[in-house]
Motif scaffolding. Structure first.
Motif, PDB file in Angstrom:
ATOM      1  N   UNK A 258      16.311 -26.741  33.368  1.00  0.00           N
ATOM      2  CA  UNK A 258      15.851 -28.369  33.454  1.00  0.00           C
ATOM      3  C   UNK A 258      14.791 -28.406  33.501  1.00  0.00           C
ATOM      4  N   UNK A 259      14.178 -27.500  32.365  1.00  0.00           N
ATOM      5  CA  UNK A 259      12.482 -27.533  31.203  1.00  0.00           C
ATOM      6  C   UNK A 259      13.199 -27.832  29.792  1.00  0.00           C
ATOM      7  N   UNK A 260      12.933 -29.265  29.041  1.00  0.00           N
ATOM      8  CA  UNK A 260      13.442 -29.137  28.145  1.00  0.00           C
ATOM      9  C   UNK A 260      11.985 -29.001  27.747  1.00  0.00           C
ATOM     10  N   UNK A 467      14.655 -20.844  29.728  1.00  0.00           N
ATOM     11  CA  UNK A 467      15.394 -22.464  30.526  1.00  0.00           C
ATOM     12  C   UNK A 467      16.517 -22.546  30.490  1.00  0.00           C
ATOM     13  N   UNK A 468      17.586 -23.372  30.967  1.00  0.00           N
ATOM     14  CA  UNK A 468      18.401 -22.967  31.110  1.00  0.00           C
ATOM     15  C   UNK A 468      19.177 -24.794  30.037  1.00  0.00           C
ATOM     16  N   UNK A 469      18.932 -25.657  30.113  1.00  0.00           N
ATOM     17  CA  UNK A 469      19.046 -26.169  29.390  1.00  0.00           C
ATOM     18  C   UNK A 469      17.780 -27.375  29.273  1.00  0.00           C
ATOM     19  N   UNK A 470      18.064 -28.293  28.630  1.00  0.00           N
ATOM     20  CA  UNK A 470      16.926 -29.711  28.850  1.00  0.00           C
ATOM     21  C   UNK A 470      17.177 -30.533  30.061  1.00  0.00           C
ATOM     22  N   UNK A 471      16.950 -31.524  29.515  1.00  0.00           N
ATOM     23  CA  UNK A 471      17.226 -32.957  30.900  1.00  0.00           C
ATOM     24  C   UNK A 471      17.025 -34.623  29.848  1.00  0.00           C
ATOM     25  N   UNK A 472      17.698 -35.364  30.105  1.00  0.00           N
ATOM     26  CA  UNK A 472      17.376 -36.303  29.785  1.00  0.00           C
ATOM     27  C   UNK A 472      16.247 -37.486  31.065  1.00  0.00           C
ATOM     28  N   UNK A 489      22.488 -35.291  23.695  1.00  0.00           N
ATOM     29  CA  UNK A 489      21.110 -35.353  22.623  1.00  0.00           C
ATOM     30  C   UNK A 489      20.070 -33.716  22.770  1.00  0.00           C
ATOM     31  N   UNK A 490      18.782 -33.698  22.131  1.00  0.00           N
ATOM     32  CA  UNK A 490      18.362 -32.998  22.073  1.00  0.00           C
ATOM     33  C   UNK A 490      17.497 -32.776  22.776  1.00  0.00           C
ATOM     34  N   UNK A 491      17.146 -33.610  23.794  1.00  0.00           N
ATOM     35  CA  UNK A 491      16.586 -33.385  25.087  1.00  0.00           C
ATOM     36  C   UNK A 491      17.680 -32.553  25.423  1.00  0.00           C
ATOM     37  N   UNK A 492      18.595 -32.700  25.734  1.00  0.00           N
ATOM     38  CA  UNK A 492      19.087 -31.662  26.856  1.00  0.00           C
ATOM     39  C   UNK A 492      19.275 -30.433  26.449  1.00  0.00           C
ATOM     40  N   UNK A 493      19.229 -30.090  24.793  1.00  0.00           N
ATOM     41  CA  UNK A 493      19.343 -28.391  24.232  1.00  0.00           C
ATOM     42  C   UNK A 493      18.541 -27.685  23.497  1.00  0.00           C
ATOM     43  N   UNK A 494      17.659 -28.887  23.574  1.00  0.00           N
ATOM     44  CA  UNK A 494      16.404 -27.514  23.223  1.00  0.00           C
ATOM     45  C   UNK A 494      15.143 -27.651  24.489  1.00  0.00           C
ATOM     46  N   UNK A 495      15.593 -26.189  24.180  1.00  0.00           N
ATOM     47  CA  UNK A 495      14.740 -25.668  25.726  1.00  0.00           C
ATOM     48  C   UNK A 495      13.525 -24.940  25.193  1.00  0.00           C
ATOM     49  N   UNK A 496      12.364 -24.504  26.076  1.00  0.00           N
ATOM     50  CA  UNK A 496      11.291 -23.876  25.964  1.00  0.00           C
ATOM     51  C   UNK A 496      11.546 -22.184  26.517  1.00  0.00           C
ATOM     52  N   UNK A 497      11.397 -21.506  25.516  1.00  0.00           N
ATOM     53  CA  UNK A 497      11.838 -19.569  25.597  1.00  0.00           C
ATOM     54  C   UNK A 497      10.075 -19.040  24.383  1.00  0.00           C
ATOM     55  N   UNK A 498       9.691 -18.145  25.771  1.00  0.00           N
ATOM     56  CA  UNK A 498       8.638 -17.636  25.634  1.00  0.00           C
ATOM     57  C   UNK A 498       8.043 -16.031  26.382  1.00  0.00           C
ATOM     58  N   UNK A 499       7.717 -14.840  25.384  1.00  0.00           N
ATOM     59  CA  UNK A 499       7.972 -13.718  25.667  1.00  0.00           C
ATOM     60  C   UNK A 499       5.943 -13.024  25.875  1.00  0.00           C
ATOM     61  N   UNK A 500       6.069 -11.898  26.661  1.00  0.00           N
ATOM     62  CA  UNK A 500       5.254 -11.266  26.864  1.00  0.00           C
ATOM     63  C   UNK A 500       5.381  -9.760  26.867  1.00  0.00           C
ATOM     64  N   UNK A 501       4.510  -9.447  26.351  1.00  0.00           N
ATOM     65  CA  UNK A 501       4.675  -7.496  26.120  1.00  0.00           C
ATOM     66  C   UNK A 501       3.298  -6.553  26.676  1.00  0.00           C
ATOM     67  N   UNK A 502       3.499  -5.891  27.515  1.00  0.00           N
ATOM     68  CA  UNK A 502       2.454  -5.669  27.712  1.00  0.00           C
ATOM     69  C   UNK A 502       2.400  -4.305  26.258  1.00  0.00           C
ATOM     70  N   UNK A 503       1.027  -4.030  25.676  1.00  0.00           N
ATOM     71  CA  UNK A 503       1.219  -3.266  24.911  1.00  0.00           C
ATOM     72  C   UNK A 503       1.880  -1.122  24.871  1.00  0.00           C
TER      73      UNK A 503
END
Ligand code: ZN
Length: 559
Positions: A258-260, A467-472, A489-503
């Protein structure tokens, strides 16, 4: 003294006689009249959001409103006429009044659409989630929409008729209601068919038809008895042998809740809600990511499936194995650690550990645990044994409406907050503040997981957060999530994504991190995760689609 006694005596007699009148009040009605009155009550009293939406969103004129009222009421009365008899009417309607009052409250308060996906959510809700939705605000609608009509219902006497006559009356009633429904529909046919075409979702506001129809669809699709085993996918999957001397790989997949994107600091939100991740210069953020669905129930199975949103078929996704089964088959050890309501069959038959009921006094309240519980004891569980691993950490994240309970007190940084589940009692700003505090905590949990991996010499490690989905949060009167994907609405369908890789992980998997950072701005979606994760572990299978592998974009760009 005597006067005082008389004074107190008088109202007593009056209330006595009132009680006596109530006890005598037992009107006789026919079952048909009861069906019609019940239907009028539902349409008029339990459909605030339907009428509001028709007026405010659809701009329906008076004739269309009358047509909808007549059509819905007559059709409901017809359906009630099929199931109500002198014996079934009272128990059936008691249940129906009670469940409809609940449905009307949640539809009216959060504008949720009770489609089959939402009903599936409700059926699979765990007691903790359900507990957060039982709030004092429920009492008035329950009194008015359930207790009162049920009390009246049980005072009624239902008319007896000789069998043959009863059958004729019922047939005439059913025919009459069908004719009335048809007349209602024809009176504004063009507008009604335009409504059905352009605002199909409105039908999921018609209470109680919405939850009854959706519930029967869900029940028909899930035959009783033990769940069928999932059908295998990717049976050709093979791992690629590691270079000799290379360390085993460990991918931690943090499945957010539920993080948008709109409130994610790394995506440019004016508030820095992700200070810890922003301070890590080796985190790659993907600012333009679309979720597969608007609920856990849809998104989680979808984002682990090869079919995804581009080839969406809910039944096919639910009946087949997931990415995790393919990985396990290729020699990657799988662990699903859960601080929520389970893995929705995505990890069927694989190693699963729920930490939702842990008792760590620093992180758990007795009802719920903060998400750092997912990291507690994790190191001990991941002793290197030569095998590659994927660990899914399923967060409670920003699960609403009790955002204020999703973070320890130290993260209450944006104030004033909304310290109740009843969002209606808070201002927009208070709701957003509490929501943002919970995002701050997710930032801390993800950053802590990365720190844990940095200090784990036994593996070449990596982390993906999505995140699995957003939130209004009140935009257009909407709260929570679960609006059908097509109109969400985009608040429910746009989600954060981030990645990290060790060298070490990057070089072992052949990733060009500098190039990836440049490619991260391109549009992505949950559909990219299945091939991207297969690619990270260099799993060979016909299911792997290199075009959708986010981390091969660099290779494509260079070639
Ligand atoms: Zn969810």
């Amino acid at each position: 003294m005597i006067a005082a006694a008389e004074e107190t005596h008088l109202p007593d007699t009056r209330s006595h006689s009132r009680m006596a009148w109530l006890r005598r009040w037992r009107p006789t009605v026919s079952t048909e009249l009861l069906a019609l009155l019940t239907s009028v009550f539902f349409t008029a009293a339990c459909n605030y959001e339907l009428w509001h939406s028709l007026v405010a969103d659809v701009h329906a004129h008076a004739r269309l409103l009358v047509a909808v009222f007549v059509f819905v009421t007559a059709l409901q009365a017809f359906l009630l006429g099929l199931v109500l008899s002198r014996w079934t009417a009272k128990p059936l309607l008691t249940v129906l009044f009670a469940t409809t009052a609940l449905a009307a409250y949640y539809v009216g308060t959060y504008k949720v659409y009770l489609d089959p996906d939402m009903i599936r959510n409700v059926l699979e809700t765990d007691p903790g989630e359900a507990g957060e939705l039982i709030v004092p605000g429920l009492v008035p609608p329950l009194l008015g929409l359930a207790v009162l009509p049920i009390a009246v219902l049980w005072r009624l006497r239902l008319r007896r008729r000789p069998l043959l006559r009863a059958a004729w009356v019922r047939l005439a009633f059913l025919a009459g209601m069908l004719a009335l429904a048809a007349a209602g529909a024809l009176s504004a046919f063009q507008d009604l068919s335009a409504l059905a075409r352009n605002h199909r979702e409105v039908r999921y506001l018609v209470t109680p038809a919405n939850y009854l129809a959706s519930l029967s669809r869900v029940l028909l699709a899930t035959p009783p008895g033990p769940a069928k085993p999932l059908q295998a996918i990717g049976e050709d999957a093979r791992g690629t042998p590691r270079a000799s001397g290379a360390r085993p790989r460990l991918l931690v997949f943090v499945l957010g809740e539920t993080v948008r994107a709109q409130n994610w600091g790394l995506d440019g939100y004016l508030r820095q809600t992700t200070p810890q991740l922003a301070a890590m210069k080796d985190v790659i953020n993907f600012p333009d990511v679309e979720s597969c669905g608007t609920s856990t129930q849809v998104s989680v199975p979808c984002l682990f499936s090869p079919y995804g949103r581009h080839d969406y078929d809910a039944a096919r996704i639910r009946s087949h194995q997931s990415l995790l089964h393919v990985l396990q088959r290729a020699g990657v050890q799988v662990l699903w650690r859960d601080n929520q309501s389970g893995c929705k069959r995505v990890c069927d038959g694989l190693e699963f550990e729920s930490v939702a009921n842990a008792t760590d006094p620093a992180l758990c309240s007795g009802k719920r645990c903060y998400d750092e519980i997912l990291l507690s004891g994790l190191r001990a569980r991941l002793k290197p044994d030569g095998r590659d691993r994927i660990v899914v950490l399923h967060q409670l994240g920003n699960h609403g409406p009790a955002y204020y309970q999703r973070h320890p007190p130290a993260f209450r940084r944006f104030t004033p907050t909304c310290d109740t589940e009843q969002l209606g009692n808070c201002s927009r700003q208070q709701i957003v503040n509490s929501y943002d505090n919970a995002v701050l905590y997710t930032d801390h949990v993800v950053a802590s997981a990365i720190d844990l991996l940095r200090n784990e010499p036994g593996y070449d490690s990596a982390l993906i957060y999505v995140s699995d989905h957003g939130e209004s949060l009140g935009e257009n009167g909407l709260f929570l999530h679960g609006v059908p994907q097509a109109i969400a609405p985009s608040q429910q369908t746009r989600v954060p994504m981030a990645m990290w890789f060790s060298p070490g992980f990057a070089s072992q998997s052949g990733l060009d991190l500098a190039c990836m950072r440049r490619a991260a701005d391109e549009a992505a979606s949950h559909d990219n995760l299945f091939p991207t994760i297969l690619g990270l572990f260099q799993v060979r299978t016909a299911l792997y689609d290199p075009k959708l592998d986010l981390l091969r974009r660099c290779e494509r760009a260079q070639s």
